[in-house]
Structures are given as C-alpha cells and as structure tokens.
Design an enzyme around this catalytic site. Sequence first.
Site, PDB file in Angstrom:
ATOM      1  N   LYS A 252       0.645  -1.174  -0.006  1.00  0.00           N
ATOM      2  CA  LYS A 252      -0.042  -0.084   0.002  1.00  0.00           C
ATOM      3  C   LYS A 252       0.780   1.247  -0.122  1.00  0.00           C
ATOM      4  O   LYS A 252       0.273   2.343   0.222  1.00  0.00           O
ATOM      5  CB  LYS A 252      -1.004  -0.028   1.324  1.00  0.00           C
ATOM      6  CG  LYS A 252      -1.903  -1.181   1.419  1.00  0.00           C
ATOM      7  CD  LYS A 252      -2.721  -0.963   0.258  1.00  0.00           C
ATOM      8  CE  LYS A 252      -3.790  -2.461   0.380  1.00  0.00           C
ATOM      9  NZ  LYS A 252      -4.855  -2.254   1.600  1.00  0.00           N
TER      10      LYS A 252
ATOM     11  N   GLU B 261      -4.565  -8.043  38.764  1.00  0.00           N
ATOM     12  CA  GLU B 261      -5.598  -9.182  38.713  1.00  0.00           C
ATOM     13  C   GLU B 261      -4.733 -10.580  39.164  1.00  0.00           C
ATOM     14  O   GLU B 261      -3.806 -10.564  38.976  1.00  0.00           O
ATOM     15  CB  GLU B 261      -6.287  -9.169  37.700  1.00  0.00           C
ATOM     16  CG  GLU B 261      -5.303  -9.327  36.410  1.00  0.00           C
ATOM     17  CD  GLU B 261      -5.714  -9.421  35.070  1.00  0.00           C
ATOM     18  OE1 GLU B 261      -5.675 -10.261  34.013  1.00  0.00           O
ATOM     19  OE2 GLU B 261      -6.711  -8.605  34.737  1.00  0.00           O
TER      20      GLU B 261
ATOM     21  N   HIS C 188      -8.400 -12.992  30.551  1.00  0.00           N
ATOM     22  CA  HIS C 188      -6.878 -12.787  30.257  1.00  0.00           C
ATOM     23  C   HIS C 188      -6.042 -14.006  30.359  1.00  0.00           C
ATOM     24  O   HIS C 188      -6.522 -14.858  31.070  1.00  0.00           O
ATOM     25  CB  HIS C 188      -6.310 -11.666  31.199  1.00  0.00           C
ATOM     26  CG  HIS C 188      -6.771 -10.210  30.866  1.00  0.00           C
ATOM     27  ND1 HIS C 188      -6.410  -9.265  31.698  1.00  0.00           N
ATOM     28  CD2 HIS C 188      -7.250  -9.806  29.902  1.00  0.00           C
ATOM     29  CE1 HIS C 188      -6.844  -8.231  30.820  1.00  0.00           C
ATOM     30  NE2 HIS C 188      -7.425  -8.536  30.007  1.00  0.00           N
TER      31      HIS C 188
END
Length: 290
Positions: A43, A209, A247
């Site tokens: 491109k 977490e 996750h």
Amino acid sequence: MAILISAQSRVMVQGITGKSGALQTKMMLDAGTHIVAGVTPGKGGQTVHGIPVFNSAAEAQAEIGFDTAICFVPARAAKDSVIEVVDAGVKLLVLTTEEIPTHDVAALLAYAKAHGTTIVGPGCSGIIAPGVCKVGSHPVRFFRKGSIGVVSKSGALSYEVGKTLSEAGLGQSSVIGLGGGPVWGFTQRDAVEAYEKDPETKVIVLLGEIGGSSEEEAAAWIGSHCVKPVVSLIVGRHAPAGRSLGHAGAIIQGSAGTAASKIEALTHAGVHMVGSPEELVQTVRQLLDQ
C-alpha cells in the site's frame, strides 16, 4: 512528565490501512500524537488521514524517521511485523495484537531486548499521557493531565479508574495498559520504577488481577526502592482456582497468583491497598493532600 512517550515522540503505525489501524490513527492524531508514517505492505504511496504509507518499516525509517511504533496487524503476521520494526531501530513498540502464540511472544521479547527495543504488550491498550500524546486505544475523554501514574494489566480497568480519577479532579501523568499476558514485555515493576523516577508523578497506582507473579515482582521492587506512595487495587478476589477469566494471564495455579498472595506481598511492601475505584480515589486524594 510522561513515561515512555512524549510530545516529541515520532510515531509509525503498522497496519495503518486496516480498519483498526485507520480508526486508531485518527484518534491518536486528535489526541496530539505526532504520527509521521504508516506501514502496510503493498500500500506504499497511499495516505491515511494525511499520513504517508510505506511498504516496509525500513523504508519508512529511511524516508521519514521514527522512534516509536504501534502495531495493529493480525496475529498471523505479528511475528514478522515485530521483527521488521525492531530491525528498523525503533526504541518503543506498542503491540496491540492479541492471540499471538506464547512461544512466538517469548522469542519476540528476547529479540527486542537484544536490540534495545521496549515492547509494551502484546494484546495491550497502550499508553496515554493526557494532553500530550497517546500511543494506544485509551479514550481521551476519560483522562486529564495531572500527577498520578497508573499501570494496569487490563485496558478496561485502566479506562474505568482513569475516568473515576478524572471525575474527581485527579489527573494522570501517564496511564499504561500492559495487556492480559501470560507473557509481557514492559511489566508492572518496570512501570513503577519509571514512575518513581518521573518528577511529575506524585502517586503511583498499580491495578492488578489474579494470575502470574508480576504484582509480587513489583511488590519486591517497591519494598526495596520505592519512596513515592503506591496505591493498589487487585481485581478477581473471588475467582475460582484454575479458571481463566478473560485474560490468558489470569489463571490461578494452587496458591500462586491468587488475589490474597498479591495483596499480602503488596501490603508487606507498604502499598496502600483498596477494594474499589471509589476507595482508590479517596486514598489517592489523601496522599496528595499530605
């Protein structure tokens, strides 16, 4: 000042002609990011939002020059794309791509480290320095310039906490979303160390977490080196053992990686632990007032 990025960062976007790449390029430009080039093989010669597109990172580096890159390419092309941009001499790469095989991630991180490139990610939301620069997908409207340094595994949690802080009038120096793991480039420990050295950051917020040991590793550094106050919120406290909750890194194995083990390590390091974004705001405000 911000960490990792600045108003002087010269940013290249890999995959700029794709749907996500083009959309996020516009949002980053609106946030004041100095995007100088984009890359999509085949491109070259096109433009996206006025940004010139090149066929390769090497070509973009030779023609324009950049020090920071953000990658929006699909997982199947991510390995080659990362190697290409590292070989072009980039100092910081934000790797947003998800679902890259873990063995490829480990190899890429080692390759980047050997060539002096810092990778944030993979599968991350990136970095925002409110009012200065954004290399990632954080919504600008949720953040305001200030003196709180935020690091989070979860992009969504960093958005929520940033919005809650901003609505309370508490601005941020930088906000970093590291990604869901299980293997990371730039870590929570790295972020805390960078915030500790940053003269603009007065309070550090660590959002963690379940799963993995990165919070414990950050806690060990905080306990030995950190002078600035650190506030932490650990989510997933009631998650069942052995189950992944979104996750890849959020998996508990036995007693390792539990919310309790992370909270214990951070508390022992002198970190101010909170149970909600609202309590986090109250604690941060008290520390700034001190």
